[in-house]
Design a protein around this motif. Structure first.
Motif, mmCIF file in Angstrom:
data_model
loop_
_atom_site.group_PDB
_atom_site.id
_atom_site.type_symbol
_atom_site.label_atom_id
_atom_site.label_comp_id
_atom_site.label_asym_id
_atom_site.label_seq_id
_atom_site.Cartn_x
_atom_site.Cartn_y
_atom_site.Cartn_z
ATOM 1 N N GLY A 123 46.401 61.822 88.573
ATOM 2 C CA GLY A 123 46.889 60.481 88.262
ATOM 3 C C GLY A 123 46.034 59.417 88.918
ATOM 4 O O GLY A 123 45.267 59.701 89.845
ATOM 5 N N THR A 228 59.291 53.364 88.438
ATOM 6 C CA THR A 228 58.718 53.770 87.153
ATOM 7 C C THR A 228 58.181 52.542 86.429
ATOM 8 O O THR A 228 58.820 51.491 86.432
ATOM 9 C CB THR A 228 59.775 54.460 86.272
ATOM 10 O OG1 THR A 228 60.290 55.600 86.964
ATOM 11 C CG2 THR A 228 59.176 54.903 84.948
ATOM 12 N N LEU A 239 52.054 54.828 78.159
ATOM 13 C CA LEU A 239 52.207 55.720 79.304
ATOM 14 C C LEU A 239 53.442 55.306 80.093
ATOM 15 O O LEU A 239 53.650 54.119 80.358
ATOM 16 C CB LEU A 239 50.987 55.647 80.229
ATOM 17 C CG LEU A 239 49.636 56.079 79.660
ATOM 18 C CD1 LEU A 239 48.511 55.560 80.542
ATOM 19 C CD2 LEU A 239 49.571 57.594 79.538
ATOM 20 N N THR A 240 54.261 56.270 80.467
ATOM 21 C CA THR A 240 55.371 56.028 81.389
ATOM 22 C C THR A 240 55.057 56.798 82.663
ATOM 23 O O THR A 240 54.989 58.035 82.657
ATOM 24 C CB THR A 240 56.711 56.505 80.793
ATOM 25 O OG1 THR A 240 56.978 55.767 79.600
ATOM 26 C CG2 THR A 240 57.844 56.278 81.785
ATOM 27 N N LEU A 241 54.832 56.067 83.745
ATOM 28 C CA LEU A 241 54.377 56.678 84.992
ATOM 29 C C LEU A 241 55.291 56.297 86.150
ATOM 30 O O LEU A 241 55.805 55.185 86.204
ATOM 31 C CB LEU A 241 52.945 56.221 85.317
ATOM 32 C CG LEU A 241 51.887 56.425 84.226
ATOM 33 C CD1 LEU A 241 50.552 55.851 84.686
ATOM 34 C CD2 LEU A 241 51.744 57.897 83.867
ATOM 35 N N ALA A 261 52.570 61.290 85.988
ATOM 36 C CA ALA A 261 53.377 61.429 84.777
ATOM 37 C C ALA A 261 54.280 62.646 84.906
ATOM 38 O O ALA A 261 53.972 63.599 85.629
ATOM 39 C CB ALA A 261 52.471 61.574 83.554
ATOM 40 N N GLU A 262 55.389 62.622 84.212
ATOM 41 C CA GLU A 262 56.304 63.768 84.214
ATOM 42 C C GLU A 262 55.608 64.975 83.609
ATOM 43 O O GLU A 262 55.001 64.880 82.537
ATOM 44 C CB GLU A 262 57.558 63.432 83.415
ATOM 45 C CG GLU A 262 58.594 64.546 83.409
ATOM 46 C CD GLU A 262 59.826 64.180 82.607
ATOM 47 O OE1 GLU A 262 60.652 65.083 82.364
ATOM 48 O OE2 GLU A 262 59.957 62.997 82.212
ATOM 49 N N SER A 265 55.044 65.945 79.668
ATOM 50 C CA SER A 265 55.347 64.774 78.844
ATOM 51 C C SER A 265 54.125 64.319 78.051
ATOM 52 O O SER A 265 52.986 64.718 78.328
ATOM 53 C CB SER A 265 55.829 63.618 79.722
ATOM 54 O OG SER A 265 54.776 63.185 80.574
ATOM 55 N N SER A 267 53.022 61.381 78.190
ATOM 56 C CA SER A 267 52.241 60.565 79.133
ATOM 57 C C SER A 267 51.275 61.433 79.930
ATOM 58 O O SER A 267 50.136 61.027 80.194
ATOM 59 C CB SER A 267 53.182 59.826 80.082
ATOM 60 O OG SER A 267 53.939 58.854 79.385
ATOM 61 N N GLU A 268 51.708 62.629 80.315
ATOM 62 C CA GLU A 268 50.804 63.524 81.045
ATOM 63 C C GLU A 268 49.631 63.915 80.166
ATOM 64 O O GLU A 268 48.474 63.942 80.615
ATOM 65 C CB GLU A 268 51.546 64.765 81.512
ATOM 66 C CG GLU A 268 50.659 65.702 82.345
ATOM 67 C CD GLU A 268 51.357 66.990 82.725
ATOM 68 O OE1 GLU A 268 51.311 67.364 83.915
ATOM 69 O OE2 GLU A 268 51.940 67.633 81.821
#
Length: 308
Positions: A123, A228, A239-241, A261-262, A265, A267-268
């Protein structure tokens, strides 16, 4: 920034936000504003109205920690707001040095810190100061924040937020993201009121951005430890981080932030894609540099003059 003005505006803004119902007070009489009256704050803090009025006019010199705690409880200040009040009081008491000492203007990252950043590969990771300058990043952080560095942001997250139109795409939830940015700067202003670079930054943004000026006048402060966030990167999309912010013990006043990121997911997947592009680009630059060096070495030297 005049300390008394800061104290007055901060306390008035907190009083205006707290309703009688929230404070557990039965509202009586005609009220011109929704917030508490000075007399009500004084009652809740168990001090005289004259003494509280003096405090709210900005005169914190000589005010005890006990009274400050009582005022903080009366105004229902959260942890960040309470710390801000105590920072303002420290300055009023004659504290010439900030609680967290500033580093020199020309800050240089230690090699061990740079290695720690580069060791994080899953990340974006970066170091910033209270003025929101990004001072050092890992490879993925440079790719993640590329627009912060290549435009009017000049490596500063607050400038990027308010002076670069691309930030409206980068932060899909732009208004709350802007609120957070200003609250961090306001917190830093209370902690280190003698920071000229911060004064200059606030002046620049206040002059050039109505959005910033309005938020600055709200006197909101906050901690920025974890949470978050949602982003929309121009290369890989939404992206949700989650983020974790750590204070650097060896570098007081600086924060080490890591976005992740989860697992599993979308996002990852998108972060991994950005990381692979970054690695491929770095590898390509390295190969081009090696090829150039090899070409230079294999060139036939130009014959110079004959010496007899």
């Amino acid at each position: 920034m005049d300390n008394r003005d800061e104290v007055r505006e901060f306390l008035m803004s907190r009083r205006a936000k707290l309703t009688p119902d929230q404070a557990g007070i039965a509202a009586s009489g005609t009220r011109r504003v929704a917030g508490l009256r000075r007399s009500e704050v004084a009652m809740l803090a168990d001090v005289s109205i004259e003494y509280y009025s003096k405090i709210e006019r900005g005169h914190l010199a000589g005010v005890s920690d006990g009274v400050l705690e009582a005022v903080a409880r009366a105004l229902r200040l959260d942890d960040a707001e309470r710390e801000h009040l105590f920072d303002l009081a420290r300055v009023a008491h004659g504290g010439v040095e900030p609680v967290r000492r500033r580093k020199p203007k020309q800050w240089v990252a230690r090699e061990s810190l740079l290695r720690a950043l580069e060791a994080i590969t899953a990340g974006p990771a970066f170091v910033r100061n209270g003025r929101m300058d990004v001072l050092a990043t890992n490879a993925l952080g440079r790719a993640f924040y590329d627009q912060v560095f290549d435009g009017p942001g000049e490596g500063n997250l607050a400038r990027f937020q308010f002076l670069d139109e691309r930030s409206r795409d980068f932060y899909p939830d732009w208004p709350p993201a802007a609120d957070v940015t200003v609250a961090i700067l306001r917190t830093e202003a209370g902690r280190d009121p003698r920071d000229k670079q911060l004064h200059d930054l606030v002046g620049e943004l206040s002059t050039r951005s109505d959005e910033f000026r309005t938020r600055w006048g709200a006197h909101n402060v906050r901690r920025h430890g974890s949470g978050t966030k949602h982003f929309r990167h121009h290369l890989v999309g939404d992206l949700t981080l989650t983020y974790e912010g750590l204070e650097l013990t060896a570098e007081p006043g600086l924060s080490f932030l890591i976005y992740t990121a989860e697992p599993g997911s979308v996002s990852e997947e998108r972060l991994n894609l950005l990381a692979s592009w970054t690695a491929a680009d770095a590898h390509g630059r390295g190969e081009r540099a090696q090829a150039s060096a090899t070409t230079d070495l294999t060139k036939k030297p130009t014959e110079g003059p004959t010496h007899g």
